[in-house]
Scaffold this motif. Structure first.
Motif, PDB file in Angstrom:
ATOM      1  N   HIS A  81      -1.428  -0.546  10.882  1.00  0.00           N
ATOM      2  CA  HIS A  81      -2.027  -1.922  10.288  1.00  0.00           C
ATOM      3  C   HIS A  81      -3.300  -1.874  10.909  1.00  0.00           C
ATOM      4  N   TRP A  82      -3.983  -1.140  11.467  1.00  0.00           N
ATOM      5  CA  TRP A  82      -5.191  -1.227  12.156  1.00  0.00           C
ATOM      6  C   TRP A  82      -6.514  -0.974  11.186  1.00  0.00           C
ATOM      7  N   TYR A  83      -7.459  -1.477  11.223  1.00  0.00           N
ATOM      8  CA  TYR A  83      -8.749  -0.916  10.299  1.00  0.00           C
ATOM      9  C   TYR A  83      -9.976  -1.094  11.196  1.00  0.00           C
ATOM     10  N   VAL A  84     -10.811  -0.026  10.925  1.00  0.00           N
ATOM     11  CA  VAL A  84     -12.080  -0.349  11.437  1.00  0.00           C
ATOM     12  C   VAL A  84     -13.010  -1.157  10.406  1.00  0.00           C
ATOM     13  N   SER A  85     -13.640  -2.263  10.904  1.00  0.00           N
ATOM     14  CA  SER A  85     -14.165  -3.278  10.251  1.00  0.00           C
ATOM     15  C   SER A  85     -15.450  -3.651  10.618  1.00  0.00           C
ATOM     16  N   GLY A  86     -16.098  -4.446   9.548  1.00  0.00           N
ATOM     17  CA  GLY A  86     -17.499  -4.938   9.843  1.00  0.00           C
ATOM     18  C   GLY A  86     -17.520  -6.250   8.790  1.00  0.00           C
ATOM     19  N   THR A 112     -16.921 -12.993   5.398  1.00  0.00           N
ATOM     20  CA  THR A 112     -16.344 -12.035   4.631  1.00  0.00           C
ATOM     21  C   THR A 112     -16.136 -10.785   5.985  1.00  0.00           C
ATOM     22  N   ASN A 113     -15.224 -10.003   5.611  1.00  0.00           N
ATOM     23  CA  ASN A 113     -14.912  -9.087   6.659  1.00  0.00           C
ATOM     24  C   ASN A 113     -14.191  -7.574   5.656  1.00  0.00           C
ATOM     25  N   PHE A 114     -14.830  -6.394   5.731  1.00  0.00           N
ATOM     26  CA  PHE A 114     -14.395  -5.478   5.071  1.00  0.00           C
ATOM     27  C   PHE A 114     -13.801  -4.236   6.113  1.00  0.00           C
ATOM     28  N   GLY A 115     -12.760  -3.623   5.886  1.00  0.00           N
ATOM     29  CA  GLY A 115     -11.918  -2.945   6.765  1.00  0.00           C
ATOM     30  C   GLY A 115     -11.651  -1.505   6.198  1.00  0.00           C
ATOM     31  N   ARG A 116     -11.506  -0.366   7.009  1.00  0.00           N
ATOM     32  CA  ARG A 116     -10.856   0.854   6.469  1.00  0.00           C
ATOM     33  C   ARG A 116      -9.679   1.176   7.123  1.00  0.00           C
ATOM     34  N   LYS A 117      -8.524   1.368   6.740  1.00  0.00           N
ATOM     35  CA  LYS A 117      -7.371   1.518   7.696  1.00  0.00           C
ATOM     36  C   LYS A 117      -7.611   3.096   8.266  1.00  0.00           C
ATOM     37  N   ILE A 118      -7.263   2.844   9.589  1.00  0.00           N
ATOM     38  CA  ILE A 118      -7.390   4.098  10.698  1.00  0.00           C
ATOM     39  C   ILE A 118      -6.017   4.359  10.960  1.00  0.00           C
ATOM     40  N   TYR A 119      -5.065   3.533  11.080  1.00  0.00           N
ATOM     41  CA  TYR A 119      -3.688   3.647  11.711  1.00  0.00           C
ATOM     42  C   TYR A 119      -2.983   2.583  11.624  1.00  0.00           C
ATOM     43  N   GLY A 132     -15.973  -3.886  14.267  1.00  0.00           N
ATOM     44  CA  GLY A 132     -15.166  -3.797  15.277  1.00  0.00           C
ATOM     45  C   GLY A 132     -13.932  -3.268  14.634  1.00  0.00           C
ATOM     46  N   PHE A 133     -12.738  -4.008  14.836  1.00  0.00           N
ATOM     47  CA  PHE A 133     -11.421  -3.593  14.489  1.00  0.00           C
ATOM     48  C   PHE A 133     -10.619  -4.856  14.085  1.00  0.00           C
ATOM     49  N   THR A 134      -9.874  -4.568  12.718  1.00  0.00           N
ATOM     50  CA  THR A 134      -9.021  -5.681  12.481  1.00  0.00           C
ATOM     51  C   THR A 134      -7.607  -5.232  12.367  1.00  0.00           C
ATOM     52  N   TYR A 135      -6.564  -6.176  12.724  1.00  0.00           N
ATOM     53  CA  TYR A 135      -5.294  -5.881  12.895  1.00  0.00           C
ATOM     54  C   TYR A 135      -4.576  -6.776  11.785  1.00  0.00           C
ATOM     55  N   ARG A 136      -3.865  -6.408  10.917  1.00  0.00           N
ATOM     56  CA  ARG A 136      -3.290  -7.115   9.817  1.00  0.00           C
ATOM     57  C   ARG A 136      -1.916  -6.621   9.583  1.00  0.00           C
ATOM     58  N   ASN A 154       0.807  -8.332   8.226  1.00  0.00           N
ATOM     59  CA  ASN A 154       1.292  -8.994   7.127  1.00  0.00           C
ATOM     60  C   ASN A 154       0.187 -10.127   6.642  1.00  0.00           C
ATOM     61  N   ASP A 155       0.941 -10.789   5.564  1.00  0.00           N
ATOM     62  CA  ASP A 155      -0.171 -11.638   4.837  1.00  0.00           C
ATOM     63  C   ASP A 155      -0.485 -12.992   5.861  1.00  0.00           C
ATOM     64  N   ASN A 156       0.301 -13.264   6.892  1.00  0.00           N
ATOM     65  CA  ASN A 156       0.230 -14.403   7.741  1.00  0.00           C
ATOM     66  C   ASN A 156      -0.567 -14.278   8.933  1.00  0.00           C
ATOM     67  N   PHE A 157      -0.976 -13.120   9.318  1.00  0.00           N
ATOM     68  CA  PHE A 157      -1.444 -12.955  10.645  1.00  0.00           C
ATOM     69  C   PHE A 157      -2.601 -12.049  10.445  1.00  0.00           C
ATOM     70  N   THR A 158      -3.848 -12.272  10.862  1.00  0.00           N
ATOM     71  CA  THR A 158      -4.921 -11.336  10.732  1.00  0.00           C
ATOM     72  C   THR A 158      -5.805 -11.654  11.987  1.00  0.00           C
ATOM     73  N   MET A 159      -6.076 -10.686  12.850  1.00  0.00           N
ATOM     74  CA  MET A 159      -6.656 -10.552  14.033  1.00  0.00           C
ATOM     75  C   MET A 159      -7.914  -9.656  14.263  1.00  0.00           C
ATOM     76  N   THR A 160      -9.136  -9.837  14.332  1.00  0.00           N
ATOM     77  CA  THR A 160     -10.144  -9.082  14.354  1.00  0.00           C
ATOM     78  C   THR A 160     -11.174  -9.082  15.625  1.00  0.00           C
ATOM     79  N   LEU A 161     -11.381  -7.978  16.227  1.00  0.00           N
ATOM     80  CA  LEU A 161     -11.908  -8.017  17.548  1.00  0.00           C
ATOM     81  C   LEU A 161     -13.330  -7.130  17.186  1.00  0.00           C
ATOM     82  N   ARG A 162     -14.216  -7.835  17.717  1.00  0.00           N
ATOM     83  CA  ARG A 162     -15.697  -7.226  17.385  1.00  0.00           C
ATOM     84  C   ARG A 162     -16.414  -6.962  18.863  1.00  0.00           C
TER      85      ARG A 162
END
Length: 303
Positions: free
Chosen positions: A115-120, A106-113, A157-161, A163-171
């Motif tokens: 397609h980028w989200y701060v996430s945990g 599970t990963n929850f994010g809040r958009k900051i810019y 960390g941060f999540t980049y999404r 579109n619906d086909n690509f998600t990258m999370t960096l922690r």
């Protein structure tokens, strides 16, 4: 029989969940995208007076793979459930596991810019049943079991999404626990344990994950997932690397052929690259409920 019962629970439980989801009024799901697949793959071979030789065998793999995403305003909440178990029984050799996985995240994010989200988030990776050097023979040397090992990750960390086909999370801040709860496997060096009788190993470092879904052509899709972990506390150069690929060829609404490939390198398990590949043809029921809010709809793969 226990394994068949397990497979039955997996399939019936998620088919029931599918039915319940379809009964929910659509407006209650307007912020959810629920994508998934229930599968039961079978293979069999029989021989009688066959000069070329061969051994009678029958095998099966049952599993579910769900991606449940909530998007509203600046909020993004992604949940992944992957459960699978399979066996092959060969005359004269007995049972051999061909699939065994529990993968929850599970990963929850809040958009900051953009397609980028701060996430945990958090994740759990383990298996259902014990594994042995000689197939499923309990008299052979035990290699693994439920939560032995079991990997738990918790980080931010941060999540980049885009579109619906690509998600990258960096922690850059990620705690990783390796649990070995089977006493038969709790000895020094096994899964990185520091001393005999230890039941866990703590690591802290960087975790990167990515999922990329590709529609190769009509009814043929490839889902790629990869991860990398580096432990800041000891030998950060010894990366834990993994890749998983699921190649799905949809024949009709209920029949599909699925090929999977898994690669893993973890020096705490073995100083070699591990590889697992499966191929099956059988029942597959896809689910695609909810509204997808991402901008790019041109390459949806879960339909």
């Amino acid at each position: 029989m226990k394994k068949l019962t397990l497979a039955g629970i997996l399939i019936s439980g998620f088919l029931t969940a599918q039915g319940n989801a379809e009964d929910v009024p659509q407006d209650t799901l307007k912020n959810w995208s629920i994508q998934g697949q229930n599968t039961l793959m079978l293979n069999q071979a029989a021989f009688s007076n066959w000069i070329g030789g061969g051994a009678n065998n029958v095998g099966w793999i049952a599993g579910v793979n769900y991606n449940m995403t909530y998007e509203k305003g600046k909020d993004l909440w992604e949940n992944i459930v992957v459960l699978g178990y399979g066996e092959n029984k060969t005359q004269g050799l007995g049972n051999r596991k061909t699939q065994d996985i529990i993968n929850l995240s599970t990963n929850f994010g809040r958009k900051i810019y953009d397609h980028w989200y701060v996430s945990g988030g958090a994740s759990l990776l383990t298996q259902f049943a014990a594994g042995y050097t000689d197939g499923n023979n309990p008299d052979a040397k035990k290699l693994s079991n439920f939560m032995a090992p079991g990997y738990v990750n918790v980080g931010a960390g941060f999540t980049y999404r885009p579109n619906d086909n690509f998600t990258m999370t960096l922690r850059p801040a990620n705690a990783r626990w390796t649990f070995v709860l089977d006493k038969d496997l709790q000895y020094a060096g096994n899964y990185g344990l520091k001393h005999d009788g230890a039941s866990s190993l703590f690591q802290f470092g960087f975790l990167g994950t990515a999922i990329y879904k590709v529609k190769l052509m009509e009814n043929i899709t490839l889902v790629n997932s990869a991860s990398v972990f580096s432990n800041y506390l000891s030998h950060p150069e010894r990366l834990v690397l993994s890749y998983g690929g699921v190649f799905n060829m949809k024949i009709n609404k209920y029949i599909s052929s699925v090929v999977t490939l898994d690669l893993l390198y973890d020096h705490n398990q073995i100083w070699k690259t591990q590889m697992k590949q499966t191929l099956g043809v059988g029942l597959a029921y896809n689910i695609d409920n909810g509204i997808k809010r991402s901008d790019d709809k041109s390459n949806q793969t879960w339909k």
